[in-house]
Design a protein around this motif. Structure first.
Motif, mmCIF file in Angstrom:
data_model
loop_
_atom_site.group_PDB
_atom_site.id
_atom_site.type_symbol
_atom_site.label_atom_id
_atom_site.label_comp_id
_atom_site.label_asym_id
_atom_site.label_seq_id
_atom_site.Cartn_x
_atom_site.Cartn_y
_atom_site.Cartn_z
ATOM 1 N N ILE A 101 0.855 -1.184 0.000
ATOM 2 C CA ILE A 101 0.000 0.000 0.000
ATOM 3 C C ILE A 101 0.889 1.231 0.000
ATOM 4 O O ILE A 101 1.759 1.371 0.856
ATOM 5 N N ARG A 102 0.639 2.128 -0.953
ATOM 6 C CA ARG A 102 1.428 3.363 -1.042
ATOM 7 C C ARG A 102 0.521 4.542 -1.369
ATOM 8 O O ARG A 102 -0.491 4.388 -2.040
ATOM 9 N N LEU A 103 0.959 5.711 -0.933
ATOM 10 C CA LEU A 103 0.312 6.959 -1.302
ATOM 11 C C LEU A 103 1.274 7.670 -2.249
ATOM 12 O O LEU A 103 2.403 7.983 -1.883
ATOM 13 N N LEU A 104 0.821 7.889 -3.475
ATOM 14 C CA LEU A 104 1.687 8.489 -4.490
ATOM 15 C C LEU A 104 1.290 9.932 -4.743
ATOM 16 O O LEU A 104 0.127 10.306 -4.624
ATOM 17 N N GLY A 105 2.288 10.724 -5.164
ATOM 18 C CA GLY A 105 2.062 12.131 -5.467
ATOM 19 C C GLY A 105 2.651 12.503 -6.818
ATOM 20 O O GLY A 105 3.040 11.631 -7.611
ATOM 21 N N PRO A 106 2.728 13.806 -7.095
ATOM 22 C CA PRO A 106 3.202 14.272 -8.407
ATOM 23 C C PRO A 106 4.592 13.763 -8.789
ATOM 24 O O PRO A 106 4.853 13.472 -9.963
ATOM 25 N N GLN A 107 5.497 13.634 -7.818
ATOM 26 C CA GLN A 107 6.860 13.179 -8.114
ATOM 27 C C GLN A 107 6.900 11.750 -8.617
ATOM 28 O O GLN A 107 7.823 11.355 -9.320
ATOM 29 N N ASP A 108 5.882 10.955 -8.303
ATOM 30 C CA ASP A 108 5.865 9.550 -8.699
ATOM 31 C C ASP A 108 5.490 9.331 -10.163
ATOM 32 O O ASP A 108 5.652 8.230 -10.684
ATOM 33 N N VAL A 109 5.013 10.377 -10.832
ATOM 34 C CA VAL A 109 4.673 10.252 -12.251
ATOM 35 C C VAL A 109 5.917 9.890 -13.061
ATOM 36 O O VAL A 109 5.834 9.168 -14.060
ATOM 37 N N GLN A 110 7.080 10.331 -12.606
ATOM 38 C CA GLN A 110 8.343 10.045 -13.295
ATOM 39 C C GLN A 110 9.205 9.023 -12.562
ATOM 40 O O GLN A 110 10.363 8.829 -12.921
ATOM 41 N N ASN A 111 8.673 8.376 -11.557
ATOM 42 C CA ASN A 111 9.431 7.423 -10.746
ATOM 43 C C ASN A 111 9.712 6.155 -11.556
ATOM 44 O O ASN A 111 8.808 5.403 -11.901
ATOM 45 N N LYS A 112 10.982 5.891 -11.832
ATOM 46 C CA LYS A 112 11.384 4.738 -12.646
ATOM 47 C C LYS A 112 11.206 3.411 -11.916
ATOM 48 O O LYS A 112 11.319 2.350 -12.529
ATOM 49 N N ALA A 113 10.920 3.454 -10.610
ATOM 50 C CA ALA A 113 10.682 2.218 -9.867
ATOM 51 C C ALA A 113 9.365 1.565 -10.294
ATOM 52 O O ALA A 113 9.170 0.375 -10.100
ATOM 53 N N PHE A 114 8.476 2.352 -10.875
ATOM 54 C CA PHE A 114 7.196 1.834 -11.358
ATOM 55 C C PHE A 114 7.304 1.523 -12.851
ATOM 56 O O PHE A 114 8.088 2.130 -13.570
ATOM 57 N N SER A 115 6.491 0.606 -13.294
ATOM 58 C CA SER A 115 6.498 0.234 -14.707
ATOM 59 C C SER A 115 6.004 1.400 -15.562
ATOM 60 O O SER A 115 5.346 2.325 -15.066
ATOM 61 N N GLN A 116 6.305 1.342 -16.854
ATOM 62 C CA GLN A 116 5.875 2.381 -17.785
ATOM 63 C C GLN A 116 4.349 2.514 -17.760
ATOM 64 O O GLN A 116 3.817 3.622 -17.768
ATOM 65 N N LYS A 117 3.672 1.395 -17.704
ATOM 66 C CA LYS A 117 2.208 1.392 -17.676
ATOM 67 C C LYS A 117 1.684 2.149 -16.450
ATOM 68 O O LYS A 117 0.766 2.954 -16.553
ATOM 69 N N GLU A 118 2.288 1.912 -15.295
ATOM 70 C CA GLU A 118 1.860 2.596 -14.071
ATOM 71 C C GLU A 118 2.131 4.095 -14.128
ATOM 72 O O GLU A 118 1.305 4.893 -13.688
ATOM 73 N N ARG A 119 3.278 4.476 -14.684
ATOM 74 C CA ARG A 119 3.588 5.908 -14.806
ATOM 75 C C ARG A 119 2.610 6.595 -15.753
ATOM 76 O O ARG A 119 2.212 7.743 -15.528
ATOM 77 N N GLU A 120 2.200 5.901 -16.808
ATOM 78 C CA GLU A 120 1.219 6.472 -17.738
ATOM 79 C C GLU A 120 -0.132 6.671 -17.043
ATOM 80 O O GLU A 120 -0.806 7.683 -17.264
ATOM 81 N N ILE A 121 -0.517 5.727 -16.205
ATOM 82 C CA ILE A 121 -1.769 5.857 -15.447
ATOM 83 C C ILE A 121 -1.679 7.052 -14.503
ATOM 84 O O ILE A 121 -2.619 7.849 -14.395
ATOM 85 N N LEU A 122 -0.567 7.193 -13.804
ATOM 86 C CA LEU A 122 -0.391 8.333 -12.901
ATOM 87 C C LEU A 122 -0.444 9.653 -13.666
ATOM 88 O O LEU A 122 -1.034 10.634 -13.198
ATOM 89 N N ASP A 123 0.164 9.672 -14.842
ATOM 90 C CA ASP A 123 0.123 10.868 -15.679
ATOM 91 C C ASP A 123 -1.323 11.194 -16.075
ATOM 92 O O ASP A 123 -1.739 12.356 -16.061
ATOM 93 N N ALA A 124 -2.093 10.174 -16.401
ATOM 94 C CA ALA A 124 -3.506 10.377 -16.754
ATOM 95 C C ALA A 124 -4.285 10.893 -15.546
ATOM 96 O O ALA A 124 -5.140 11.787 -15.693
ATOM 97 N N TYR A 125 -4.000 10.365 -14.370
ATOM 98 C CA TYR A 125 -4.661 10.873 -13.162
ATOM 99 C C TYR A 125 -4.315 12.340 -12.923
ATOM 100 O O TYR A 125 -5.169 13.135 -12.540
ATOM 101 N N GLN A 126 -3.063 12.694 -13.153
ATOM 102 C CA GLN A 126 -2.647 14.085 -12.970
ATOM 103 C C GLN A 126 -3.351 14.993 -13.988
ATOM 104 O O GLN A 126 -3.807 16.077 -13.648
ATOM 105 N N TYR A 127 -3.461 14.533 -15.221
ATOM 106 C CA TYR A 127 -4.180 15.283 -16.248
ATOM 107 C C TYR A 127 -5.648 15.469 -15.841
ATOM 108 O O TYR A 127 -6.204 16.565 -15.952
ATOM 109 N N ASN A 128 -6.273 14.405 -15.353
ATOM 110 C CA ASN A 128 -7.670 14.487 -14.908
ATOM 111 C C ASN A 128 -7.829 15.480 -13.765
ATOM 112 O O ASN A 128 -8.825 16.203 -13.696
#
Length: 192
Positions: A101-128
């Motif tokens: 369980i994690r709480l992610l923020g804006p800095q995690d959109v570019q976090n390489k520890a997450f897969s490309q798919k997850e970073r794209e989802i975070l980017d979409a959430y930020q856009y929304n």
């Protein structure tokens, strides 16, 4: 004479085989037996279960975090809370369901520890969030054995500011990583 020796050996081996070590593993053995039963589970069943569990777990963790954040103004304590430390219910849930369980923020959109798919989802959430669209949950199959449930927090959530400071666009996302095996273990065994 041989017969009595043979009976003695058999009696001793019988008593040894019924020792306390065998009883000690009963619950573990039952669990393994239940896990080895053949179950017919579709992807839809799996996704529905993850969605249900993810919604309930993220709501529970969110309530606990907000309650504990309101109890303190100490920046060091708030930082620990935002990293989900010192939250006993959250820790218990993570252990019970074998979750990350994690709480992610804006800095995690570019976090390489997450897969490309997850970073794209975070980017979409930020856009929304920038477009002020209502947050919705998302489930991604990361690998054959890992599913990630994401849920963006509403812009007015006190968690956004408390954990990530003043932001132009308030943004925070729950990330729950589910093991496929643990999800199947918790599914209703009557589904076939």
């Amino acid at each position: 004479m041989i017969r009595s020796v043979l009976l003695s050996v058999l009696s001793i081996s019988f008593l040894v085989s019924c020792g306390p070590d065998r009883v000690q593993y009963t619950n573990e053995l039952k669990r393994e037996m239940a896990d080895s039963k053949i179950k017919r589970i579709t992807d839809v069943d799996l996704i529905e279960t993850i969605d249900d569990l993810g919604g309930k777990i993220s709501a529970t963790v969110q309530r606990e975090l907000i309650t504990d954040l309101q109890k303190t103004t100490n920046p060091a304590e708030r930082t620990k809370l935002c990293q989900l430390q010192n939250l006993p219910r959250t820790k218990a849930i993570a252990e019970r369901y074998a979750l990350d369980i994690r709480l992610l923020g804006p800095q995690d959109v570019q976090n390489k520890a997450f897969s490309q798919k997850e970073r794209e989802i975070l980017d979409a959430y930020q856009y929304n969030a920038k477009q002020k669209l209502a947050p919705i949950s998302n489930i991604q199959k990361i690998s054959d054995t890992l599913f990630v449930y994401n849920m963006a927090l509403p812009a007015d959530s006190p968690i956004c500011e408390a954990c990530f400071g003043k932001q132009e666009v308030p943004f925070a996302v729950w990330r729950l990583a589910f093991s496929k095996r643990e999800v199947i273990r918790r599914m209703n065994s009557s589904k076939k």
